[in-house]
Scaffold this motif. Structure first.
Motif, short mmCIF file in Angstrom:
data_model
loop_
_atom_site.label_atom_id
_atom_site.label_comp_id
_atom_site.label_asym_id
_atom_site.label_seq_id
_atom_site.Cartn_x
_atom_site.Cartn_y
_atom_site.Cartn_z
N THR A 173 -27.18 8.35 2.75
CA THR A 173 -25.88 7.89 2.25
C THR A 173 -25.78 8.01 0.73
O THR A 173 -24.80 7.53 0.14
CB THR A 173 -25.62 6.43 2.66
OG1 THR A 173 -26.52 5.56 1.95
CG2 THR A 173 -25.80 6.24 4.16
N GLN A 175 -24.87 8.67 -2.88
CA GLN A 175 -23.59 9.07 -3.45
C GLN A 175 -23.80 9.71 -4.82
O GLN A 175 -24.09 9.02 -5.80
CB GLN A 175 -22.66 7.86 -3.58
CG GLN A 175 -22.24 7.26 -2.25
CD GLN A 175 -21.30 8.17 -1.48
OE1 GLN A 175 -20.28 8.62 -2.01
NE2 GLN A 175 -21.63 8.45 -0.23
N ASP A 178 -22.22 8.52 -8.67
CA ASP A 178 -21.73 7.14 -8.63
C ASP A 178 -22.73 6.25 -9.37
O ASP A 178 -23.79 5.92 -8.85
CB ASP A 178 -21.58 6.68 -7.18
CG ASP A 178 -21.08 5.24 -7.05
OD1 ASP A 178 -20.86 4.60 -8.09
OD2 ASP A 178 -20.93 4.78 -5.91
N SER A 180 -22.07 3.13 -10.38
CA SER A 180 -21.72 1.72 -10.27
C SER A 180 -22.99 0.90 -10.04
O SER A 180 -23.98 1.40 -9.49
CB SER A 180 -20.76 1.51 -9.10
OG SER A 180 -21.39 1.80 -7.86
N ASN A 183 -24.13 0.86 -6.42
CA ASN A 183 -24.82 2.06 -5.95
C ASN A 183 -26.21 2.18 -6.56
O ASN A 183 -27.15 2.65 -5.90
CB ASN A 183 -23.99 3.31 -6.26
CG ASN A 183 -24.48 4.52 -5.50
OD1 ASN A 183 -24.68 4.46 -4.29
ND2 ASN A 183 -24.69 5.62 -6.21
N SER A 186 -28.38 -0.16 -4.61
CA SER A 186 -28.64 0.44 -3.30
C SER A 186 -29.69 1.54 -3.39
O SER A 186 -30.59 1.63 -2.55
CB SER A 186 -27.34 1.00 -2.73
OG SER A 186 -27.56 1.70 -1.53
N TRP A 232 -19.47 -1.10 3.70
CA TRP A 232 -19.25 0.29 3.29
C TRP A 232 -17.77 0.53 3.02
O TRP A 232 -16.92 -0.02 3.72
CB TRP A 232 -19.65 1.26 4.40
CG TRP A 232 -21.07 1.40 4.80
CD1 TRP A 232 -21.60 1.20 6.05
CD2 TRP A 232 -22.16 1.86 3.99
NE1 TRP A 232 -22.93 1.47 6.05
CE2 TRP A 232 -23.31 1.88 4.81
CE3 TRP A 232 -22.27 2.23 2.65
CZ2 TRP A 232 -24.54 2.27 4.33
CZ3 TRP A 232 -23.52 2.62 2.18
CH2 TRP A 232 -24.63 2.64 3.01
N ASP A 233 -17.48 1.35 2.02
CA ASP A 233 -16.21 2.06 1.93
C ASP A 233 -16.48 3.47 2.43
O ASP A 233 -17.30 4.19 1.84
CB ASP A 233 -15.70 2.10 0.48
CG ASP A 233 -15.01 0.81 0.06
OD1 ASP A 233 -14.54 0.10 0.96
OD2 ASP A 233 -14.97 0.54 -1.14
N SER A 237 -16.70 11.40 0.98
CA SER A 237 -18.09 11.62 0.58
C SER A 237 -19.07 10.85 1.45
O SER A 237 -20.28 10.89 1.20
CB SER A 237 -18.28 11.21 -0.89
OG SER A 237 -18.03 9.82 -1.06
N ARG A 240 -20.05 4.71 1.01
CA ARG A 240 -20.18 4.19 -0.35
C ARG A 240 -20.40 2.67 -0.26
O ARG A 240 -19.59 1.95 0.31
CB ARG A 240 -18.94 4.51 -1.17
CG ARG A 240 -19.05 4.17 -2.66
CD ARG A 240 -17.78 4.59 -3.39
NE ARG A 240 -17.56 6.02 -3.32
CZ ARG A 240 -18.07 6.90 -4.18
NH1 ARG A 240 -18.83 6.47 -5.19
NH2 ARG A 240 -17.81 8.18 -4.06
#
Length: 359
Positions: A173, A175, A178, A180, A183, A186, A232-233, A237, A240
């Protein structure tokens, strides 16, 4: 009641030290931002993880830039891991694939239709009439929730064999671009792995003997106004991460009371529980759980060690800790234990265990 007959944790073959992972993914997440890279390195160093297993070699993540590619890998590699885990668990329980009556499959890091549990039927030679329930969306709580729901099935089918299969390939997953904080956290915390748990109903357990702990009772908890704290969003992609800084506060505020309520129904108190099987949510989550339950030092050591060794494996995390707990084997006959995890919602699932008396 139902009984846990075997737990088989498996990991992908590619294992890396945390600092090597940090160096490899920093340019994928942070572009040329020196500030973001400094934050990433600090988060990776502070998350309690020393090594992680990854679904693919580390140098392949720079080319993992589409959801199509990542999800194809999830199906292929995830099915392979699931097959390994379930074969190992059935062998450990002294059972054959055709003995399985019910299979619950869970993951939150990829999607497949037909689901991976369906693909396992032909691979392992399970019966065509095996009952299947694939579950998506429970996230980290699904290891505990999966045990609880298989237990629910076996309560009505005491002669049956039920299995839980968890596959989480969190690294897929990733990203790109990203930076942020969610993220970056994560990318520091989550690893890849799978687990299979074999459970049997009362009648089958009596014939097998005391092979593992009984599931005595379960409790589900869903906390209002916490929908945006974890999840999750999902977009073009892929997946997220949604991860709020106040997740640990939610755990600390609610866990102790919920566990106390579950135990009270069985004339137990928190101080009566010598064995705790906690999801490896991260340092802040484990600390919050220990404070909420007022646990003595060392009560969650196996969870801390699993976090250090393989990272947070989402739904498989608490199941790997359960496997470590059973391998340690220091529980006394009749002794209780509590397994718990949290997930998106925010929700929690609690499982009261009891090690059976020796016949």
């Amino acid at each position: 009641m139902s009984r846990i007959a075997a737990v088989a944790p498996v990991l992908p073959e590619f294992a890396y030290p945390q600092d090597e992972i940090t160096a490899a993914i920093a340019p994928l997440l942070t572009a040329d931002s020196s500030t973001s890279r400094a934050v990433l390195k600090r988060l990776h160093a502070a998350c309690g993880v020393r090594t992680r297993h990854l679904a693919i070699p580390l140098d392949r993540y720079r080319d993992l830039d589409s959801f199509d590619t990542a999800n194809d890998l999830f199906i292929t590699l995830g099915t392979d891991l699931a097959e390994r885990a379930l074969r190992d668990a059935l062998n450990a329980a002294g059972l054959a694939p055709r003995d399985v009556d019910f299979i619950l499959f869970t993951s939150v890091t990829g999607i497949s239709a037909p689901s991976i549990d369906a693909l396992l039927v032909a691979r392992l030679g399970m019966r065509r009439d095996v009952k299947r329930v694939p579950v998506f969306g429970l996230g980290c709580v699904a290891g505990a929730a999966g045990i609880a729901r298989v237990h629910d099935y076996l309560a009505g089918h005491p002669g049956d064999v039920g299995v839980l299969v968890s596959v989480e390939l969190c690294s897929l997953t990733l990203q790109h671009g990203d930076d942020s904080v969610a993220n970056l956290v994560s990318s520091a915390l989550f690893g890849d792995g799978a687990t299979a748990v074999v459970m049997v109903g009362d009648e089958r357990a009596a014939a097998m003997g005391p092979v593992g702990p009984d599931v005595v009772a379960t409790r589900s908890c869903l906390y209002p106004d916490t929908e945006g704290v974890l999840g999750w969003d999902i977009g073009g992609s892929g997946f997220r991460i949604v991860l709020s800084a106040n997740l640990a506060d939610v755990v600390e505020r609610h866990l102790g009371e919920d566990v106390a309520d579950l135990l009270a129904a069985h004339e137990l108190k928190i101080r009566d529980i010598p064995t705790w099987v906690a999801h490896t949510g991260g340092p802040r989550i484990l600390q919050a759980a220990a404070r909420s339950l007022d646990l003595p030092d060392g009560a969650l050591d196996l969870s801390w060690r699993s976090l250090e060794r393989v990272g947070n494996l989402s739904s498989s995390g608490v199941l790997h800790v359960l496997a470590d707990t059973l391998a340690r084997g220091d529980q006394l006959p009749g002794e209780p234990g509590v397994l718990f995890a949290q997930g998106p919602g925010i929700c929690a699932e609690l499982v009261l265990l009891r090690w059976p008396d020796e016949d």
